[in-house]
Design a protein around this motif. Structure first.
Motif, PDB file in Angstrom:
ATOM      1  N   GLN A   3      47.811  37.101  37.491  1.00 26.84           N
ATOM      2  CA  GLN A   3      46.772  38.103  37.353  1.00 26.84           C
ATOM      3  C   GLN A   3      46.261  38.397  38.753  1.00 26.84           C
ATOM      4  OE1 GLN A   3      42.737  37.041  35.857  1.00 26.84           O
ATOM      5  NE2 GLN A   3      43.205  38.491  34.216  1.00 26.84           N
ATOM      6  N   ILE A   5      43.133  40.382  40.811  1.00 23.80           N
ATOM      7  CA  ILE A   5      41.825  41.009  40.708  1.00 23.80           C
ATOM      8  C   ILE A   5      41.546  41.742  42.002  1.00 23.80           C
ATOM      9  CG2 ILE A   5      39.351  40.695  40.316  1.00 23.80           C
ATOM     10  CD1 ILE A   5      41.632  37.917  39.285  1.00 23.80           C
ATOM     11  N   SER A  26      38.505  38.890  35.372  1.00 24.04           N
ATOM     12  CA  SER A  26      39.586  38.011  34.925  1.00 24.04           C
ATOM     13  C   SER A  26      39.500  37.755  33.424  1.00 24.04           C
ATOM     14  CB  SER A  26      39.531  36.688  35.697  1.00 24.04           C
ATOM     15  OG  SER A  26      40.531  35.812  35.235  1.00 24.04           O
ATOM     16  N   TYR A  30      42.029  39.112  30.388  1.00 26.44           N
ATOM     17  CA  TYR A  30      42.665  38.055  29.596  1.00 26.44           C
ATOM     18  C   TYR A  30      42.440  38.283  28.100  1.00 26.44           C
ATOM     19  CZ  TYR A  30      43.178  33.451  27.419  1.00 26.44           C
ATOM     20  OH  TYR A  30      43.520  32.416  26.591  1.00 26.44           O
ATOM     21  N   LYS A  48      45.918  33.332  39.749  1.00 24.20           N
ATOM     22  CA  LYS A  48      45.050  34.476  40.042  1.00 24.20           C
ATOM     23  C   LYS A  48      45.075  34.735  41.543  1.00 24.20           C
ATOM     24  CE  LYS A  48      41.799  32.737  36.711  1.00 24.20           C
ATOM     25  NZ  LYS A  48      42.426  31.421  36.797  1.00 24.20           N
ATOM     26  N   ALA A  93      40.773  43.796  37.116  1.00 23.51           N
ATOM     27  CA  ALA A  93      41.789  42.768  36.900  1.00 23.51           C
ATOM     28  C   ALA A  93      43.018  43.445  36.324  1.00 23.51           C
ATOM     29  CB  ALA A  93      41.292  41.691  35.954  1.00 23.51           C
TER      30      ALA A  93
END
Length: 112
Positions: A3, A5, A26, A30, A48, A93
């Motif tokens: 992921q 951001i 985040s 998700y 992340k 994100a």
């Protein structure tokens, strides 16, 4: 699985504000994933990466790219209780998703 951001650099957010906005982004993205993706990302260490984006228009351009790629994404708007005006878009994100697909959207951005 990863992921990314993207956080705006033009707002002058303090470190605590930045951390909170990144966390909001985040979690919001998700929550927009399917159970299979959630399990794969969590099982792989929940990678992340936080990157810089220089303004609101760039943030929304990335969100559109993520949407086109079918990636979960979330733009966060501040509530306006502390440093920023209510509704200010602060972070985006992208993912969790396959690393190469996430990179196709965010790969040219610098680390925060």
């Amino acid at each position: 699985m990863k992921q990314v951001i993207a956080a705006r650099t033009d707002l002058g957010m303090g470190q605590g504000k930045l951390a909170a906005q990144v966390a909001h982004a985040s979690l919001s993205a998700y929550e927009d994933t399917n159970p299979k993706t959630r399990k794969a990302w969590k099982g792989g260490g929940q990678k992340k990466v936080v990157v810089k984006v220089d303004g609101e228009s760039a943030l929304f351009e990335l969100a559109e790219k993520a949407r086109i790629e079918g990636l979960p994404n979330a733009v966060i708007r501040d509530a306006g209780h502390t440093q920023l005006d209510s509704g200010t878009a602060t972070t985006l994100a992208v993912g969790p998703g396959e690393g190469s697909l996430v990179d196709s959207v965010t790969g040219d951005l610098s680390l925060y």
